[in-house]
Design an enzyme around this catalytic site. Structure first.
Site, PDB file in Angstrom:
ATOM      1  N   GLU A  79       0.833  -1.210   0.000  1.00 15.62           N
ATOM      2  CA  GLU A  79       0.000   0.000   0.000  1.00 15.62           C
ATOM      3  C   GLU A  79       0.870   1.264   0.000  1.00 15.62           C
ATOM      4  O   GLU A  79       0.551   2.242  -0.673  1.00 15.62           O
ATOM      5  CB  GLU A  79      -0.941   0.012   1.216  1.00 15.62           C
ATOM      6  CG  GLU A  79      -1.940  -1.141   1.267  1.00 15.62           C
ATOM      7  CD  GLU A  79      -3.026  -1.065   0.188  1.00 15.62           C
ATOM      8  OE1 GLU A  79      -3.047  -0.084  -0.567  1.00 15.62           O
ATOM      9  OE2 GLU A  79      -3.845  -2.005   0.118  1.00 15.62           O
TER      10      GLU A  79
ATOM     11  N   ARG B 166       0.730   3.718  -3.276  1.00 15.82           N
ATOM     12  CA  ARG B 166       0.063   5.008  -3.049  1.00 15.82           C
ATOM     13  C   ARG B 166       1.062   6.135  -2.817  1.00 15.82           C
ATOM     14  O   ARG B 166       0.950   7.201  -3.416  1.00 15.82           O
ATOM     15  CB  ARG B 166      -0.882   4.912  -1.841  1.00 15.82           C
ATOM     16  CG  ARG B 166      -1.965   3.861  -2.025  1.00 15.82           C
ATOM     17  CD  ARG B 166      -2.997   3.909  -0.916  1.00 15.82           C
ATOM     18  NE  ARG B 166      -3.765   2.670  -0.861  1.00 15.82           N
ATOM     19  CZ  ARG B 166      -5.017   2.577  -0.463  1.00 15.82           C
ATOM     20  NH1 ARG B 166      -5.659   3.645  -0.052  1.00 15.82           N
ATOM     21  NH2 ARG B 166      -5.640   1.414  -0.433  1.00 15.82           N
TER      22      ARG B 166
ATOM     23  N   ASP C 107      -5.152  -9.987  -8.012  1.00 20.48           N
ATOM     24  CA  ASP C 107      -5.497  -9.113  -9.141  1.00 20.48           C
ATOM     25  C   ASP C 107      -4.318  -8.426  -9.826  1.00 20.48           C
ATOM     26  O   ASP C 107      -4.052  -8.626 -11.017  1.00 20.48           O
ATOM     27  CB  ASP C 107      -6.543  -8.073  -8.691  1.00 20.48           C
ATOM     28  CG  ASP C 107      -6.176  -7.340  -7.389  1.00 20.48           C
ATOM     29  OD1 ASP C 107      -5.126  -7.645  -6.784  1.00 20.48           O
ATOM     30  OD2 ASP C 107      -6.949  -6.449  -6.974  1.00 20.48           O
TER      31      ASP C 107
ATOM     32  N   GLU D 255     -12.060   0.614 -10.229  1.00 15.85           N
ATOM     33  CA  GLU D 255     -11.713  -0.307 -11.321  1.00 15.85           C
ATOM     34  C   GLU D 255     -12.596  -0.167 -12.563  1.00 15.85           C
ATOM     35  O   GLU D 255     -12.098  -0.244 -13.699  1.00 15.85           O
ATOM     36  CB  GLU D 255     -11.721  -1.755 -10.820  1.00 15.85           C
ATOM     37  CG  GLU D 255     -10.579  -2.105  -9.870  1.00 15.85           C
ATOM     38  CD  GLU D 255     -10.776  -1.579  -8.444  1.00 15.85           C
ATOM     39  OE1 GLU D 255     -11.917  -1.198  -8.105  1.00 15.85           O
ATOM     40  OE2 GLU D 255      -9.788  -1.526  -7.686  1.00 15.85           O
TER      41      GLU D 255
HETATM   42  C1  DMJ Z   1      -6.322   0.473  -4.931  1.00 11.11           C
HETATM   43  O1  DMJ Z   1      -5.565   0.719  -3.813  1.00 11.11           O
HETATM   44  C2  DMJ Z   1      -5.539  -0.201  -5.994  1.00 11.11           C
HETATM   45  O2  DMJ Z   1      -6.194  -0.049  -7.208  1.00 11.11           O
HETATM   46  C3  DMJ Z   1      -5.296  -1.643  -5.705  1.00 11.11           C
HETATM   47  O3  DMJ Z   1      -4.627  -2.293  -6.739  1.00 11.11           O
HETATM   48  C4  DMJ Z   1      -6.608  -2.337  -5.511  1.00 11.11           C
HETATM   49  N1  DMJ Z   1      -7.424  -1.691  -4.552  1.00 11.11           N
HETATM   50  C5  DMJ Z   1      -7.543  -0.270  -4.531  1.00 11.11           C
HETATM   51  C6  DMJ Z   1      -8.724   0.307  -5.244  1.00 11.11           C
HETATM   52  O4  DMJ Z   1      -9.829  -0.446  -5.266  1.00 11.11           O
END
Ligand code: DMJ
Length: 643
Positions: free
Chosen positions: A276, A280, A409, A544
């Protein structure tokens, strides 16, 4: 006629003694006045005394008290700012320590303004209109509109890489009293359309809440008007930097940049999640460095990169999930020595870019090692990976569950994007990606009943489950991106089908907003394609679907994708917008009469959702061209390497 012998004189007309010449003798004057006073009758003396007292009382009443008057008279323009808390020109006084806007500061200057001498009234009213917050009241709630800048430079060079004329530099917020968001003409740059302006307005509304109640903290809690802390690194602020840049929010950007410079403490004793923090914060800093060329962001990024490096110090070189960035220690979660596969394989774009920019090999070496290891690892099913990997053994764990949703994912997303980032040369990445997509087609794709929506389910110990996370909706965009970079054309066909499905996950729900997870119906006798379990009815303002809509529109130019995105934005405004500022995740997308606000605005709403919506609505395909840039999994922008 003027005579040098005769001095100017003061005559006091008191009865018959009027008109005596003043000869400059003080003694004589005192005696003469006293004599005259004594000559007056008692009534005359009383009358004069009364008149004198009356005039003194009137004089005092007409002026402010002495101390206030002193303050006013000592205020010069430059001193006005010292008398009040310092406020950036053009910035509303709503920073955390300022008093709440519903109870504005005692209007000391306003009172003075009414009573003070005219020359001060004029000067003060000019300053007041520049410094005081302007407050609109609606239903007893205050809305603060940022002040207009008093003086504007002629031009600003290099904001978003272009020369901007004054009126474009200084957008004023729209009138938030109106029910429907009103696009703001003032921010309209050449080429901006109404929908983009609506995104800007949404951003400004979200930022208003963050700035007022959560400034410098991780996330806004817009209902309780406070904040939540995850890592204590100003997550929302850093995540939003490049969005502000792209949306042209210059003043907000400058203010946020100042916070990064002076208040972002990367040395604090805190455990952060490697993934994270990388996507981010490191991603956000690198992205804004790439957009602005401002060295301060790269310095911060490389400091953070160094502080995250202890995570890779494991027996297998598969990183731990958590790092204490102050102490330089790393560890797995308390209950396991596993890391999540998506997490250890979705930090590569960022560490590779950091190496390119700093010319320090170690970052890229560490993340490439992870990819090489996983490339060779057994335990995949047709290129699909399990969700966990052990940091001691380096082996996949909890085998048998395969999903494109949570925990796996972005592994697939980053295979493709690393290949593109590196100039499409690293064939192992491409092979793994192509194999995985074939694995998805073979094992996870089905069509729902009765509408035959194509969806991606999950495999659990050879059992198919028609469960699809909203997170999987990154896939249409990724497939389309691959096709754009020359991969199989049938990827684009699958992308189109999945895009329709992701849109239906919104359109078929009462609020027009997707739940976190849906289950597709496979029974031809049922009438509904989409089912939602009670535990899955929440919406976290995730990006998404609008992310994929953006890719689909860029590559097909089919305006249907823009229209779908517009519907989604309107529903965010309808069901998640908090009147006093900010947007909130909700608990129940099926309950349009009360979607049950969760009281949290995730940082990715500003970092991703609004950014992708803005880009989706843009018809300028050179705005972050997909031939020059890729987006990390948090929508931060990295260049495609050309050498
Ligand atoms: C985000 O922090 C990123 O896109 C991550 O890959 C998946 N989850 C969240 C948004 O849904």
């Amino acid at each position: 006629m003027y005579s040098p012998q005769r001095r100017d004189f003061i005559s006091v007309t008191l009865g018959s003694q009027a008109g005596r010449t003043y000869d400059n003798s003080k003694t004589w004057r005192r005696q003469s006045c006293w004599r005259k006073w004594k000559q007056l009758s008692r009534l005359q003396r009383s009358l004069i005394a009364f008149l004198f007292v009356f005039m003194v009382v009137c004089g005092v009443a007409a002026y402010p008290n002495l101390s206030e008057r002193w303050q006013v008279e000592s205020l010069h323009d430059g001193e006005l700012n010292q008398a009040e808390p310092a406020v950036e020109p053009g910035v509303a006084k709503v920073l955390p320590k300022a008093p709440p806007v519903t109870q504005p500061q005692k209007p000391r200057r306003s009172n003075l303004n009414k009573r003070g001498p005219p020359f001060l009234q004029k000067r003060l009213s000019k300053k007041e209109s520049a410094d005081e917050p302007k407050i609109n009241k609606e239903d007893n709630e205050a809305e603060v509109i940022p002040n207009e800048k008093e003086e504007e430079e002629d031009n600003v060079i290099s904001w978003r890489g272009m020369k901007i004329e004054p009126e474009q530099v200084n957008p004023a917020l729209p009138d938030t009293k109106k029910k429907e968001p009103v696009p703001n003409e003032a921010v309209k740059e050449p080429g901006l359309n109404e929908r983009q302006m609506a995104v800007i307005e949404a951003f400004q509304h979200a930022w208003k809440g963050y700035k007022q109640y959560a400034w410098g903290h991780d996330e806004l809690k817009p209902i309780s008007k406070t904040y939540s802390e995850w890592f204590g690194l100003g997550l929302t602020l850093v995540d939003a930097l490049d969005t502000m840049w792209i949306l042209g929010q210059q003043e907000e950007f400058e203010e946020a940049k100042k916070w990064v410079l002076t208040d972002l403490n990367l040395g604090k004793n805190v455990d952060v999640n490697l993934f994270e923090t990388t996507i981010r914060i490191l991603g956000g800093l690198l992205s804004i460095y790439n957009l602005t060329g401002d060295q301060v962001f790269l310095d911060k990024a490389s400091e953070l990169g160094n502080r995250l490096m202890p995570a890779f110090d494991t027996p297998s070189k598969i990183p731990y999930s958590d790092v204490n960035i102050g102490r330089g220690t790393a560890h797995p979660p308390r209950w396991t020595s596993d890391s999540t596969v998506a997490e250890v394989t979705s930090i590569q774009l960022e560490f590779r870019e950091l190496s390119r920019l700093t010319k320090e090999e170690k970052y890229q070496a560490a993340v490439n090692e992870v990819m090489k290891h996983i490339h060779k690892l057994g335990g995949k099913m047709d290129g699909l990976v399990p969700m966990f990997i052990n940091t001691n053994s380096g082996q996949f764990s909890h085998l048998g569950v395969y999903t494109l949703g949570a925990r796996a994912d972005s592994y697939y997303e980053y295979l493709l994007k690393q290949w593109i980032q590196g100039g499409r040369k690293e064939s192992d990445l491409l092979d793994d990606y192509l194999q995985a997509i074939e694995g998805v087609k073979k094992n996870l794709i089905r069509k729902s009943e009765p509408k035959k929506l194509t969806f991606v389910g999950e495999m659990s110990h050879n059992q198919f489950s028609p469960k699809m996370d909203h997170l999987v909706c990154f896939l249409p965009g990724t497939l389309a991106l691959g096709a754009h970079h020359g991969l199989n054309a049938d990827h684009m066909e699958l992308a189109k089908e999945l895009m329709e499905t992701c849109y239906q996950m919104y359109a078929q729900i009462e609020t027009g907003l997707s739940p976190e997870i849906v289950h597709f119906n496979l029974n031809p006798h049922n009438t509904k394609d989409i089912e939602v379990k009670p535990a899955d009815r929440h919406n976290l303002l995730r990006p998404e679907t609008v992310e994929s809509l953006f890719y689909m529109y860029r590559f097909t130019r089919d305006k249907t994708y823009q229209d779908w995105g517009w519907q989604i934005l309107q529903n965010f405004n309808k069901y998640t917008r908090v009147k006093t500022g900010g947007y909130t995740s909700i608990n129940n997308v099926r309950k349009s009469e009360n979607p049950e606000p969760r009281d949290k605005m995730e940082s990715f709403f500003l970092g991703e959702t609004l950014k992708y919506l803005f880009l989706l609505f843009s018809d300028d395909f050179n705005l972050i061209s997909l031939d020059k840039y890729i987006f990390n999994t948090e929508a931060h922008i990295f260049p495609i390497w050309t050498t």
